[in-house]
Scaffold this motif. Structure first.
Motif, PDB file in Angstrom:
ATOM      1  N   MET A   1       0.839  -1.189   0.000  1.00  0.00           N
ATOM      2  CA  MET A   1       0.000   0.000   0.000  1.00  0.00           C
ATOM      3  C   MET A   1       0.887   1.258   0.000  1.00  0.00           C
ATOM      4  N   ILE A   2       0.620   2.178  -0.901  1.00  0.00           N
ATOM      5  CA  ILE A   2       1.393   3.423  -1.003  1.00  0.00           C
ATOM      6  C   ILE A   2       0.812   4.455  -0.043  1.00  0.00           C
ATOM      7  N   ILE A   3       1.675   4.968   0.848  1.00  0.00           N
ATOM      8  CA  ILE A   3       1.232   5.993   1.808  1.00  0.00           C
ATOM      9  C   ILE A   3       1.649   7.361   1.292  1.00  0.00           C
ATOM     10  N   SER A   4       0.696   8.257   1.197  1.00  0.00           N
ATOM     11  CA  SER A   4       1.001   9.611   0.724  1.00  0.00           C
ATOM     12  C   SER A   4       1.837  10.348   1.758  1.00  0.00           C
ATOM     13  N   PRO A   5       2.828  11.132   1.318  1.00  0.00           N
ATOM     14  CA  PRO A   5       3.660  11.878   2.269  1.00  0.00           C
ATOM     15  C   PRO A   5       2.842  12.905   3.052  1.00  0.00           C
ATOM     16  N   LEU A   6       3.196  13.066   4.318  1.00  0.00           N
ATOM     17  CA  LEU A   6       2.619  14.153   5.118  1.00  0.00           C
ATOM     18  C   LEU A   6       3.238  15.473   4.678  1.00  0.00           C
ATOM     19  N   VAL A   7       4.571  15.435   4.474  1.00  0.00           N
ATOM     20  CA  VAL A   7       5.317  16.604   3.996  1.00  0.00           C
ATOM     21  C   VAL A   7       6.049  16.193   2.723  1.00  0.00           C
ATOM     22  N   ASP A   8       5.935  17.014   1.704  1.00  0.00           N
ATOM     23  CA  ASP A   8       6.597  16.720   0.430  1.00  0.00           C
ATOM     24  C   ASP A   8       7.344  17.975  -0.028  1.00  0.00           C
ATOM     25  N   VAL A   9       8.663  17.941   0.097  1.00  0.00           N
ATOM     26  CA  VAL A   9       9.513  19.071  -0.295  1.00  0.00           C
ATOM     27  C   VAL A   9      10.149  18.737  -1.640  1.00  0.00           C
ATOM     28  N   LYS A  10       9.959  19.616  -2.606  1.00  0.00           N
ATOM     29  CA  LYS A  10      10.493  19.358  -3.938  1.00  0.00           C
ATOM     30  C   LYS A  10      11.257  20.573  -4.460  1.00  0.00           C
ATOM     31  N   ASP A  11      12.501  20.333  -4.873  1.00  0.00           N
ATOM     32  CA  ASP A  11      13.295  21.328  -5.587  1.00  0.00           C
ATOM     33  C   ASP A  11      13.378  22.665  -4.832  1.00  0.00           C
ATOM     34  N   LEU A  12      13.481  22.591  -3.496  1.00  0.00           N
ATOM     35  CA  LEU A  12      13.427  23.803  -2.670  1.00  0.00           C
ATOM     36  C   LEU A  12      14.781  24.518  -2.635  1.00  0.00           C
ATOM     37  N   SER A  13      14.747  25.817  -2.886  1.00  0.00           N
ATOM     38  CA  SER A  13      15.932  26.679  -2.723  1.00  0.00           C
ATOM     39  C   SER A  13      15.574  27.815  -1.773  1.00  0.00           C
ATOM     40  N   VAL A  14      16.580  28.273  -1.030  1.00  0.00           N
ATOM     41  CA  VAL A  14      16.405  29.426  -0.137  1.00  0.00           C
ATOM     42  C   VAL A  14      17.587  30.361  -0.338  1.00  0.00           C
TER      43      VAL A  14
ATOM     44  N   LEU B   1      11.186  32.041   8.139  1.00  0.00           N
ATOM     45  CA  LEU B   1      12.367  32.791   7.720  1.00  0.00           C
ATOM     46  C   LEU B   1      12.042  34.281   7.645  1.00  0.00           C
ATOM     47  N   PRO B   2      13.061  35.147   7.758  1.00  0.00           N
ATOM     48  CA  PRO B   2      12.812  36.596   7.752  1.00  0.00           C
ATOM     49  C   PRO B   2      12.505  37.124   6.339  1.00  0.00           C
ATOM     50  N   TYR B   3      11.273  36.904   5.904  1.00  0.00           N
ATOM     51  CA  TYR B   3      10.860  37.408   4.593  1.00  0.00           C
ATOM     52  C   TYR B   3      10.667  38.915   4.690  1.00  0.00           C
ATOM     53  N   PRO B   4      10.976  39.746   3.651  1.00  0.00           N
ATOM     54  CA  PRO B   4      11.400  39.351   2.299  1.00  0.00           C
ATOM     55  C   PRO B   4      12.913  39.207   2.104  1.00  0.00           C
ATOM     56  N   ALA B   5      13.714  39.392   3.200  1.00  0.00           N
ATOM     57  CA  ALA B   5      15.165  39.205   3.039  1.00  0.00           C
ATOM     58  C   ALA B   5      15.463  37.783   2.573  1.00  0.00           C
ATOM     59  N   ALA B   6      14.656  36.832   3.048  1.00  0.00           N
ATOM     60  CA  ALA B   6      14.768  35.443   2.581  1.00  0.00           C
ATOM     61  C   ALA B   6      13.728  35.204   1.505  1.00  0.00           C
ATOM     62  N   SER B   7      14.084  34.389   0.528  1.00  0.00           N
ATOM     63  CA  SER B   7      13.134  34.070  -0.545  1.00  0.00           C
ATOM     64  C   SER B   7      13.391  32.655  -1.049  1.00  0.00           C
ATOM     65  N   HIS B   8      12.424  32.147  -1.820  1.00  0.00           N
ATOM     66  CA  HIS B   8      12.528  30.806  -2.403  1.00  0.00           C
ATOM     67  C   HIS B   8      12.610  30.938  -3.930  1.00  0.00           C
ATOM     68  N   PRO B   9      13.829  30.938  -4.482  1.00  0.00           N
ATOM     69  CA  PRO B   9      13.964  31.023  -5.945  1.00  0.00           C
ATOM     70  C   PRO B   9      13.310  29.855  -6.672  1.00  0.00           C
ATOM     71  N   SER B  10      13.197  28.718  -5.980  1.00  0.00           N
ATOM     72  CA  SER B  10      12.533  27.567  -6.603  1.00  0.00           C
ATOM     73  C   SER B  10      11.954  26.687  -5.516  1.00  0.00           C
ATOM     74  N   GLY B  11      10.991  25.837  -5.909  1.00  0.00           N
ATOM     75  CA  GLY B  11      10.569  24.782  -5.021  1.00  0.00           C
ATOM     76  C   GLY B  11       9.169  24.877  -4.477  1.00  0.00           C
ATOM     77  N   SER B  12       8.790  23.771  -3.853  1.00  0.00           N
ATOM     78  CA  SER B  12       7.456  23.611  -3.305  1.00  0.00           C
ATOM     79  C   SER B  12       7.554  22.851  -1.988  1.00  0.00           C
ATOM     80  N   ILE B  13       6.699  23.237  -1.006  1.00  0.00           N
ATOM     81  CA  ILE B  13       6.559  22.492   0.246  1.00  0.00           C
ATOM     82  C   ILE B  13       5.074  22.226   0.436  1.00  0.00           C
ATOM     83  N   ARG B  14       4.679  20.992   0.327  1.00  0.00           N
ATOM     84  CA  ARG B  14       3.274  20.635   0.491  1.00  0.00           C
ATOM     85  C   ARG B  14       3.101  19.877   1.795  1.00  0.00           C
ATOM     86  N   PHE B  15       2.126  20.327   2.590  1.00  0.00           N
ATOM     87  CA  PHE B  15       1.804  19.672   3.854  1.00  0.00           C
ATOM     88  C   PHE B  15       0.357  19.207   3.779  1.00  0.00           C
ATOM     89  N   ASN B  16       0.176  17.888   3.862  1.00  0.00           N
ATOM     90  CA  ASN B  16      -1.164  17.311   3.679  1.00  0.00           C
ATOM     91  C   ASN B  16      -1.800  17.781   2.378  1.00  0.00           C
TER      92      ASN B  16
END
Length: 544
Positions: free
Chosen positions: A1-14, A60-75
């Motif tokens: 049985m395939i369990i879906s991730p609770l957290v799925d981080v893909k291609d994340l940059s900071v 993170l201290p936005y907007p000094a911090a940013s995500h040039p790429s990526g996705s973080i999905r929770f549920n």
């Protein structure tokens, strides 16, 4: 049985922007966490572990911090770019975080009840009576003894282990699906560390929550995690099951981490070597004064009748939990605090010496402190820091002569002479500790007290500092008093060991005797917590 991730981080940059400059702290990382699973992010300081975790919480201290790429999905819900209203529903309710240093994370002006209760009132709208009952339930759940008496306590009135338990209680108050634990045991003794890890595992089993564990301690990873992601320079260079990572590492950096524990053997015990420092029946008792007349009603027996012998070219290790009297013993031997009992240095009685009388001897008796960032003045250059002792003890030594000695001391500890006019903030923790050691050895001492000199450092840097200390000892025939709660480091450096508990010596012998055939239950519990791949029960030390 395939369990879906609770957290799925893909291609994340900071990335972080400072003025016109942009620094990439995290570079296109991908990992996931399944419900009820423990995933560890491991790597040395500056690898991007904590930044990645804070990205999940969007702290993170936005907007000094940013995500040039990526996705973080929770549920299934996207968190990158989510507004504050949406994140307020997630933080504390669905995702909670335990930070590294509870003393700085807890509010010193609020009681324990107020701080945990605030979580319940803010997120669940509980009334005062209901919140109080839930706070008591949580404190009991995390193993705080007599929780009713702790409700009115402030953070400074609790031990390090108790404060960390309070942080866990706050994090678990709303039964989150994901707990992010950022170096949750770094500042704790090995026995308390083992109890906290066992607590987290028990709570995970009961509540079914997932854990993202951020740490540089591979011993903790081996005990706690199902899967491991290894980070360096902002990238995940290897990931897999814990068994795969530990038994069949592929990447050179992973192999480097796994081999980073302090190794080698201390100098062989030589009881014929000249005695450098000796103490008989040493006592440091602090009076407890009460009442209008401030009469002494009791004593805190920080050091209570201990005998010590440190020989030339040898290392005596002092181990024990926080509050056992280790540092107080060291300060008493150096005559930096008042004590009772006989103390001699190179066969010269010094126990009756005043602080002024001790001044000429300071050249031969030096100290290296635990936190190099705290012990090095940020307002002084490296040259000024290392030079300070030479000015006090140099007796008319000229500027050029001092500069030559500073350069020589820095080179001895593996630094270059051209750093003299730079400042402490420009260096890493390991480099700062090398500078602190240079400050001690520039006076060519005979005896050095080392007070937890590696506890604030990454494991690979710890190993380097241990090698450096061993080399300096061999070269100059130095005598060390090495104070630590890290038994792996002590085993690599000390020929003889004193185990302290509540101001007393509970066991004394060669390192081989202590580590291979401990006699007392307390010593056995310390060694089990430091070296076993299992966790020990919370009562194994405290209740003996």
């Amino acid at each position: 049985m395939i369990i879906s991730p609770l957290v799925d981080v893909k291609d994340l940059s900071v990335s972080f922007r400072t003025g016109s400059r942009t620094n990439l702290a995290v570079d296109r990382i991908s990992f996931d966490i399944k419900p009820g699973e423990t995933v560890a992010l491991v790597g040395e300081s500056g690898s991007g572990k904590s930044v990645s975790a804070l990205s999940i919480m969007q702290l993170l201290p936005y907007p000094a911090a940013s995500h040039p790429s990526g996705s973080i999905r929770f549920n299934g819900e996207e968190l990158v770019g989510a507004d504050e209203k949406a994140m307020a529903k997630v933080r504390g309710n669905d995702i909670s975080m335990i930070f590294q240093e509870p003393m700085t994370s807890l509010n010193p002006l609020h009681t324990i009840e107020q701080q945990i209760g605030e979580m319940l009132k803010t997120h669940l709208g509980m009334g005062k009576a209901k919140a109080r009952a839930r706070v008591l339930e949580l404190l009991h759940k995390v193993g705080i003894r007599d929780p009713e008496q702790r409700l009115a306590s402030y953070p400074h009135q609790l031990s390090g282990g108790q404060r960390q338990r309070v942080m866990i209680a706050m994090a678990l108050a709303n039964e989150p699906d994901l707990l992010i634990a950022d170096e949750p045991t770094t500042a704790l003794d090995v026995t308390v560390q083992a109890q906290i890890l066992e607590l987290l595992r028990d709570l995970q089993k009961k509540d079914g929550m997932a854990i993202l564990l951020i740490t540089h301690d591979l011993g903790i990873v081996r005990r706690m995690a199902e899967r491991v992601c290894v980070m360096t320079e902002g990238k995940i260079v290897e990931q897999g099951t814990t068994k795969q990572i530990f038994e069949r590492p592929k990447h050179a950096y992973t192999k480097h981490l796994l081999s980073a524990e302090p190794k080698g053997d201390p100098p062989k015990v030589n009881r014929k070597a000249a005695t450098m420092v000796k103490a008989d029946n040493l006592k440091v008792w602090f009076p407890v004064k009460r009442g209008f007349m401030r009469r002494t009603v009791d004593y805190i027996k920080a050091v209570d009748g201990i005998d010590v012998t440190v020989r030339e070219g040898q290392t005596l290790g002092i181990v024990g939990e926080s509050g056992s009297g280790k540092t107080t013993l060291g300060l008493a031997l150096l005559r930096m605090i008042s004590s009772e009992g006989k103390i001699s240095f190179r066969d010269k009685p010094i126990h009756s010496y005043s602080f002024r009388d001790m001044r000429p001897l300071r050249k031969e008796m030096q100290i290296v402190f635990q936190d190099p960032y705290g012990s090095l003045s940020p307002r002084m250059s490296i040259a000024q820091i290392v030079e300070e002792g030479l000015i006090v003890q140099g007796h008319g030594m000229g500027f050029d002569e001092r500069r030559a000695l500073i350069k020589s001391a820095l080179e001895e500890v593996g630094m270059t002479g051209d750093i003299m006019d730079r400042y402490p903030h420009e260096f890493s923790g390991g480099q700062r500790q090398r500078i602190a050691i240079a400050r001690a050895i520039v006076l060519k001492p005979k005896f050095i007290m080392l007070d937890e000199p590696t506890s604030a450092l990454d494991m690979s840097v710890q190993a380097q500092i241990v090698d450096l200390l061993r080399d300096l000892q061999k070269k100059h025939d130095l005598a060390y008093l090495f104070i630590s709660h890290d038994l792996k480091v002590v085993r690599a450096l000390a020929g003889e060991v004193i185990v302290m508990r509540e101001g007393k010596s509970v066991e004394y012998g060669t390192a081989k005797q202590i580590f291979e055939a401990p006699k007392t239950n307390y010593t056995k519990a310390l060694i089990a917590a430091a070296f076993d791949n299992r966790v020990i029960s919370g009562s194994s030390v405290r209740d003996q």
